[in-house]
Design an enzyme around this catalytic site. Structure first.
Site, PDB file in Angstrom:
ATOM      1  CG  HIS A 146       4.473 -45.003  13.512  1.00 36.11           C
ATOM      2  ND1 HIS A 146       4.902 -43.699  13.712  1.00 36.11           N
ATOM      3  CD2 HIS A 146       3.520 -45.220  14.464  1.00 36.11           C
ATOM      4  CE1 HIS A 146       4.260 -43.167  14.726  1.00 36.11           C
ATOM      5  NE2 HIS A 146       3.398 -44.071  15.199  1.00 36.11           N
ATOM      6  CD  GLU A 147       1.224 -48.224  14.811  1.00 34.95           C
ATOM      7  OE1 GLU A 147       1.339 -48.450  16.036  1.00 34.95           O
ATOM      8  OE2 GLU A 147       0.769 -47.152  14.379  1.00 34.95           O
ATOM      9  CG  HIS A 150       4.426 -47.066  18.852  1.00 32.16           C
ATOM     10  ND1 HIS A 150       4.863 -45.984  19.585  1.00 32.16           N
ATOM     11  CD2 HIS A 150       3.574 -46.569  17.910  1.00 32.16           C
ATOM     12  CE1 HIS A 150       4.304 -44.878  19.106  1.00 32.16           C
ATOM     13  NE2 HIS A 150       3.524 -45.206  18.096  1.00 32.16           N
ATOM     14  CD  GLU A 222       2.114 -41.659  18.132  1.00 34.75           C
ATOM     15  OE1 GLU A 222       2.402 -41.928  16.943  1.00 34.75           O
ATOM     16  OE2 GLU A 222       1.593 -42.481  18.902  1.00 34.75           O
TER      17      GLU A 222
END
Length: 305
Positions: A146-147, A150, A222
């Site tokens: 997930h990070e 980003h 997100e």
């Protein structure tokens, strides 16, 4: 391997996020240009404003990662200090075709993670000791994916710069305030006070509008990062499990510990301030229910691949 590459290819570009980032940055630029024009019309030095803005944006752009780590109390670790964590990050970076970011650890019972940095080459992924204790290795990997998304999407840079723009209005307000206090005679002070009040009201409007724009982008990014994590790992269920565990544990974390990390709320994978505690319009993240629903829909889509 072919299946993995196909998933990464589908993940590599989020047109919706790209459009939103351009729109938000464009609108913020127009808002602040109009704000500076207003201040200049009220006698505030345009050159001083531009110099101030350039210095502030420059500091934020080049030192955003260090400031974020300092605010979170994070320390950068190497391969010897955190071999398993470092190996996960290296593996995910290779899958996502990214440079290996720095890895940082935050000593706090709050289970969470965030990414920061002005570019993929100057990025940092930070996780808390609470996260490492709470999640299974495959769930930690989903959070890291997930990070990494980003970082790949570059929304970290956009959010960092955009959030710093909003602070310009506050600093200019303080500047105008101190200027009004040091006015000349009583009439001069009254005139300065009137100008200050007008500047204050306009700056608050600018701050409010820019904050709403950033929050809207924050919520969408997100969703995009959740999708990226699910595609790169090929297992949306892992991220669903991680999100549920993080949210559940944070409800039992003492408020004092949550307040200590609240400054990074907008950058965490799950906010330290729970979504149900604040109006959705002002939330930094979409609700957990919406995130899980999208991940479940993606899981069904992947099963048909």
């Amino acid at each position: 391997m072919a299946y993995s590459m196909r998933r990464v290819a589908r993940w590599s570009r989020d047109i919706g996020l790209t459009i939103r980032m351009f729109v938000v940055m464009g609108l913020l630029t127009l808002i602040y240009l109009a704000f500076f024009a207003f201040l200049a019309s009220r006698g505030v030095s345009t050159i001083s404003l531009l110099v101030l803005a350039a210095i502030m944006v420059g500091i934020q752009y080049f030192f955003s990662d260090k400031l974020a780590l300092l605010a979170a109390g994070a320390r950068v670790v190497d391969r010897q200090q955190a071999p398993e964590l470092y190996a996960m990050v290296e593996r995910l970076a290779a899958q996502a075709d990214l440079p290996v970011p720095k890895v940082a650890v935050i000593d706090t019972p709050v289970p969470n993670a965030f990414a920061t940095g002005r570019s993929p080459k100057a990025a940092v992924v930070a996780v808390t000791t609470g996260l490492l204790r709470t999640l299974e290795p495959e769930e930690v990997e989903a959070v890291l994916a997930h990070e990494m998304t980003h970082i790949r999407n570059r929304d970290v840079m956009v959010m960092t710069i955009a959030s710093f723009f909003a602070l310009v209005a506050q600093l200019i307000t303080r500047w105008a305030f101190w200027g009004s206090l040091w006015g000349g005679d009583n009439r001069g002070r009254r005139d300065s006070g009137n100008v200050f009040l007008l500047i204050y009201l306009v700056s608050m409007i600018v701050y409010f509008v820019s904050t709403l724009l950033m929050l809207a982008l924050s919520r969408y990014r997100e969703f995009a990062a959740d999708r990226g994590a699910a595609l790169i790992t090929g297992a949306p269920s892992r991220l669903i499990s991680a999100l549920l565990k993080i949210s559940g544990v944070m409800q039992r974390v003492p408020q004092q510990d949550l307040r200590e990390v609240a400054a990074m709320n907008a950058f965490f994978i799950v906010p330290a301030i729970r979504g149900e505690d604040i109006a959705e319009l002002f939330a930094t993240h979409p609700s957990l229910e919406k995130r899980i629903a999208r991940l479940q829909a993606l899981a069904r889509e992947l099963e048909g691949v």
